[in-house]
Design a protein around this motif. Sequence first.
Motif: not given
Length: 331
Positions: A291-298
């Motif tokens: 469930l870690d999608s978009g972690i860098r963006k976040f």
Amino acid sequence: MSVRDTTILDRKDLRYLLIDSLRLYSDNVVFIDGNNPYRFSINKKTFYVFIKNVHESGDGRSNQDECRIQVSKTKNFNEAMNSSTDVIVLGYFADEKVFAAWNPFLMRDRFNQKKQISLYSRFSVQKEAAKEKIATYRDANDQSVISFIPDYLGLYLENLNSIHLLSDLELIQLVDQSDSLNNYNADGELDTSEGKLTITHARQKRDPNFRRKVYDAYNNKCAMCGIGLELLEAAHIVPHSHEKGTDDIDNGMGLCALHHTAYDRSLIYFDEELNILINENKMEYLEKVGLDSGIRKFEKLAFDKIQIPENHTLRPNIGNIKIANQTRGIF
Ligand SMILES: [Zn+2]
């Protein structure tokens, strides 16, 4: 025999799994302390939850469908058992995303005689629970081992005193009733052969005065990223469900919808020096469960420090920050 690739959740992961699962049922969830067993309160009632991963090994079993967890009386476990708080024992089946729960009152008797006990269920029951939301295994003594999807962990705890005595049909009625009440954000009761069961989907009530005070103090901008755009929300630092979770301005903070949810889900937090920090433990857990999608963006979205009001009577109470992080499982 093929070995299935399973996710091994460690103790930190299991803590977040439990918090996230309980919050599917009620907003009124506080992590208190403990390290397997973990102590929570849900809807103001306190429980110790002990949890073990269950994996399919296939080795040394005469019955291929049999699964078990072994529970030893560790120091942490003993302390919990010697307290006046109920201790729940759960198995977690990562492949099916299902919990199995053994009757804690019977377990207590067995522990009085032994240092380690084995608790059994069936893999086929876990698969059935994943499909049907809840399923029961009955052992040779007709004791029920209840398996259910994470949505019902709160319901299980809330009705602990009688849930293991229910028939399969009554269990299905209970989860159906819980689902329909959850849709309407309502609380209710269900009459069964064992008496009344309660269903409390506590959702936080919004206080319009609190919201107004917070919006003004934070200039209609998120204290973590500066976004306004009508996305602002009035967040509680110590959650509303906690006894110290007041509606005072020094327990409030303007956060955008994204950061408000992220803060309450323990993805991001701030320390007593108001540094904004990503909760790496939770991120690791989310990576493990996919469930870690978009972690860098976040991670890029937030400032280094909380943007606090200039007027210091409006600023966060520093003493509350520690409690806030503790109740979100961050330390
Ligand atoms: Zn924000």
